[in-house]
Design a protein around this motif. Structure first.
Motif, mmCIF file in Angstrom:
data_model
loop_
_atom_site.group_PDB
_atom_site.id
_atom_site.type_symbol
_atom_site.label_atom_id
_atom_site.label_comp_id
_atom_site.label_asym_id
_atom_site.label_seq_id
_atom_site.Cartn_x
_atom_site.Cartn_y
_atom_site.Cartn_z
ATOM 1 N N ASN A 1 49.426 62.460 56.873
ATOM 2 C CA ASN A 1 48.456 62.114 55.834
ATOM 3 C C ASN A 1 47.210 62.955 56.093
ATOM 4 O O ASN A 1 46.501 62.749 57.085
ATOM 5 N N THR A 2 46.937 63.906 55.213
ATOM 6 C CA THR A 2 45.874 64.886 55.454
ATOM 7 C C THR A 2 44.480 64.387 55.103
ATOM 8 O O THR A 2 43.499 65.106 55.300
ATOM 9 N N SER A 3 44.365 63.175 54.554
ATOM 10 C CA SER A 3 43.051 62.612 54.182
ATOM 11 C C SER A 3 42.318 63.492 53.180
ATOM 12 O O SER A 3 41.096 63.652 53.266
ATOM 13 N N GLY A 4 43.024 64.084 52.260
ATOM 14 C CA GLY A 4 42.413 64.947 51.243
ATOM 15 C C GLY A 4 43.291 66.154 50.973
ATOM 16 O O GLY A 4 44.128 66.527 51.794
ATOM 17 N N TRP A 5 43.118 66.748 49.816
ATOM 18 C CA TRP A 5 43.896 67.935 49.485
ATOM 19 C C TRP A 5 43.473 69.101 50.364
ATOM 20 O O TRP A 5 42.276 69.320 50.599
ATOM 21 N N ASN B 1 36.989 54.266 49.670
ATOM 22 C CA ASN B 1 35.708 54.892 49.996
ATOM 23 C C ASN B 1 34.549 54.141 49.359
ATOM 24 O O ASN B 1 33.423 54.142 49.876
ATOM 25 N N MET B 2 34.816 53.503 48.223
ATOM 26 C CA MET B 2 33.758 52.755 47.540
ATOM 27 C C MET B 2 33.349 51.508 48.308
ATOM 28 O O MET B 2 32.338 50.878 47.996
ATOM 29 N N MET B 3 34.113 51.128 49.330
ATOM 30 C CA MET B 3 33.762 49.983 50.153
ATOM 31 C C MET B 3 32.754 50.354 51.247
ATOM 32 O O MET B 3 32.290 49.483 51.986
ATOM 33 N N SER C 1 23.579 44.923 44.633
ATOM 34 C CA SER C 1 22.134 44.767 44.444
ATOM 35 C C SER C 1 21.593 45.441 43.184
ATOM 36 O O SER C 1 20.609 44.978 42.605
ATOM 37 N N GLU C 2 22.235 46.538 42.737
ATOM 38 C CA GLU C 2 21.700 47.292 41.607
ATOM 39 C C GLU C 2 22.701 47.505 40.479
ATOM 40 O O GLU C 2 22.375 48.142 39.473
ATOM 41 N N LYS C 3 23.912 46.993 40.637
ATOM 42 C CA LYS C 3 24.969 47.186 39.645
ATOM 43 C C LYS C 3 25.205 48.669 39.360
ATOM 44 O O LYS C 3 25.406 49.086 38.227
ATOM 45 N N LYS C 4 25.181 49.451 40.454
ATOM 46 C CA LYS C 4 25.451 50.885 40.392
ATOM 47 C C LYS C 4 26.660 51.215 41.266
ATOM 48 O O LYS C 4 26.779 50.691 42.379
ATOM 49 N N LEU C 5 27.534 52.059 40.762
ATOM 50 C CA LEU C 5 28.633 52.568 41.571
ATOM 51 C C LEU C 5 28.190 53.919 42.113
ATOM 52 O O LEU C 5 28.202 54.926 41.404
ATOM 53 N N ALA C 6 27.775 53.922 43.377
ATOM 54 C CA ALA C 6 27.209 55.127 43.989
ATOM 55 C C ALA C 6 28.299 55.954 44.658
ATOM 56 O O ALA C 6 29.081 55.426 45.451
ATOM 57 N N TYR C 7 28.329 57.242 44.316
ATOM 58 C CA TYR C 7 29.235 58.161 45.000
ATOM 59 C C TYR C 7 28.650 59.564 44.915
ATOM 60 O O TYR C 7 28.053 59.925 43.898
ATOM 61 N N PRO C 8 28.796 60.386 45.995
ATOM 62 C CA PRO C 8 28.105 61.687 46.037
ATOM 63 C C PRO C 8 28.815 62.821 45.312
ATOM 64 O O PRO C 8 28.765 63.970 45.748
ATOM 65 N N ALA D 1 44.622 54.365 45.726
ATOM 66 C CA ALA D 1 44.494 53.246 46.661
ATOM 67 C C ALA D 1 45.177 53.577 47.984
ATOM 68 O O ALA D 1 46.251 54.184 48.009
ATOM 69 N N SER D 2 44.572 53.159 49.072
ATOM 70 C CA SER D 2 45.130 53.482 50.394
ATOM 71 C C SER D 2 46.513 52.868 50.588
ATOM 72 O O SER D 2 47.375 53.466 51.234
ATOM 73 N N LYS D 3 46.756 51.686 50.006
ATOM 74 C CA LYS D 3 48.079 51.080 50.174
ATOM 75 C C LYS D 3 49.146 51.924 49.480
ATOM 76 O O LYS D 3 50.301 51.962 49.938
ATOM 77 N N ASP D 4 48.771 52.621 48.397
ATOM 78 C CA ASP D 4 49.727 53.501 47.726
ATOM 79 C C ASP D 4 50.049 54.704 48.602
ATOM 80 O O ASP D 4 51.196 55.134 48.689
ATOM 81 N N VAL D 5 49.006 55.253 49.263
ATOM 82 C CA VAL D 5 49.227 56.398 50.156
ATOM 83 C C VAL D 5 50.122 55.991 51.319
ATOM 84 O O VAL D 5 51.038 56.719 51.705
ATOM 85 N N SER D 6 49.876 54.814 51.869
ATOM 86 C CA SER D 6 50.728 54.320 52.955
ATOM 87 C C SER D 6 52.175 54.175 52.496
ATOM 88 O O SER D 6 53.111 54.475 53.242
ATOM 89 N N ALA D 7 52.356 53.738 51.258
ATOM 90 C CA ALA D 7 53.709 53.605 50.717
ATOM 91 C C ALA D 7 54.382 54.968 50.591
ATOM 92 O O ALA D 7 55.573 55.114 50.881
ATOM 93 N N PHE D 8 53.619 55.991 50.183
ATOM 94 C CA PHE D 8 54.162 57.346 50.114
ATOM 95 C C PHE D 8 54.579 57.825 51.510
ATOM 96 O O PHE D 8 55.624 58.458 51.675
ATOM 97 N N VAL D 9 53.752 57.542 52.509
ATOM 98 C CA VAL D 9 54.058 57.947 53.882
ATOM 99 C C VAL D 9 55.377 57.330 54.348
ATOM 100 O O VAL D 9 56.248 58.016 54.901
ATOM 101 N N VAL D 10 55.542 56.030 54.109
ATOM 102 C CA VAL D 10 56.753 55.342 54.554
ATOM 103 C C VAL D 10 57.977 55.841 53.788
ATOM 104 O O VAL D 10 59.043 56.077 54.380
ATOM 105 N N GLU D 11 57.837 56.034 52.478
ATOM 106 C CA GLU D 11 58.961 56.557 51.696
ATOM 107 C C GLU D 11 59.371 57.945 52.201
ATOM 108 O O GLU D 11 60.557 58.275 52.255
ATOM 109 N N ALA D 12 58.393 58.754 52.576
ATOM 110 C CA ALA D 12 58.692 60.097 53.089
ATOM 111 C C ALA D 12 59.432 60.032 54.415
ATOM 112 O O ALA D 12 60.328 60.845 54.679
#
Length: 298
Positions: free
Chosen positions: A104-108, A147-149, A159-166, A177-188
């Motif tokens: 799992n490369t954690s990104g493209w 990552n949004m967590m 506190s501000e009803k803003k979805l902050a991301y850089p 979703a991370s659970k989907d990535v984990s499922a891909f790993v196990v299927e592989a």
């Protein structure tokens, strides 16, 4: 099937334990701290101490292992240490007859080096794995919904009803979703036909910032707006968690996006082809926000 999982105490690989157990696997989870033992045991894994910088330890814990669910820590103070860590695991796997590594490369992974250490080192790791002689599958996920967590995002929602991301509002992303990535790993791991394969995976929706906030709002049950967080603000919030060097390394990527005229792709429009080989039930952003409403509310 006996599977050794790296990074299992974190959100990116934790779900590998449950999904693999459901397939009947015996799961061993490597961790650098005994503080994680209870969490890993409760999930159904056998925890073992295994710091990836220790080649002898990697040789010890890979004995008797059939497959490895592999990843390197994302926020290393020196990202290039990831290559030495990877070599230690790959060399030990080869010496002990491990049948397959799923990374799992954690990104493209970029096609060529772009001057961002956290990305560039992955090309060196990929070369080493591909030329190792081991069977392998490389899973390249886009940006995690989890990552949004993080502390740079979740408090703004409450506190501000803003979805902050850089990332710029105009940049589309196929959040996954991370659970989907984990499922891909196990299927592989379990697909015997996959021996030298590489999959770029994403969610099924390609969402710009305002679209992301819209989907989140529907699942969360309240109106949330998108906030394109300045990378420096992101770095300052992240630093206490991963250290100044690690935060700076990650923030440098987001800083480069501010002046980009073409955004890097973060969506695979041909996920249907991936799902034919790796059948996984995908999670939408709206579903994920609904499932995690309590987290963002509290």
């Amino acid at each position: 099937m006996k599977i050794l999982v790296f990074g299992a105490r974190g959100s990116q690989q934790f779900n590998v334990i449950e999904i693999a157990k459901k397939k009947g696997a015996e799961v061993v989870a490597a961790t650098s701290s005994e503080k994680s033992f209870d969490k890993l045991k409760n999930a159904g894994a056998e925890p073992v101490i295994g710091n990836m910088s220790d080649a002898a330890k990697m040789n010890e814990i890979t004995k008797g292992i059939d497959a490895i669910a592999f990843m390197i820590p994302v926020s290393l103070p020196n990202p290039f240490d990831g290559l030495d860590y990877s070599k230690n695991v790959i060399d030990a796997a080869k010496a002990n007859g491990v049948k397959k590594i799923v990374w799992n490369t954690s990104g493209w992974v970029p096609e060529q080096k772009i001057g961002v250490p956290t990305d560039d080192v992955k090309l060196d790791i990929k070369d080493y794995l591909v030329n190792s002689g081991l069977e392998y599958v490389i899973i390249e996920p886009t940006i995690y919904m989890e990552n949004m967590m993080g502390g740079f995002c979740a408090p703004f929602i409450k506190s501000e009803k803003k979805l902050a991301y850089p990332t710029p509002e105009a940049m589309p992303i196929g959040w996954i979703a991370s659970k989907d990535v984990s499922a891909f790993v196990v299927e592989a791991i379990y697909n015997a036909d996959l021996k030298a394969d590489n999959f770029q995976i994403s969610g099924l929706e390609n969402l710009k910032g305002n679209d992301l906030a819209d989907r989140f709002s529907k699942g969360f049950g309240d109106h949330i707006v998108y906030y394109a967080q300045p990378p420096k603000e992101f770095k300052d919030i992240l630093a206490p968690y991963v250290g100044e060097a690690g935060a700076s390394a990650v923030a440098s990527y987001y800083e480069s996006l501010k002046t980009a005229t073409v955004y890097p792709p973060k969506f695979n429009p041909e996920m249907n082809k991936v799902l034919e080989k790796l059948p996984v039930k995908m999670t939408s952003l709206e579903e994920w926000a609904k499932d995690n409403k309590a987290y963002f509310s509290n």
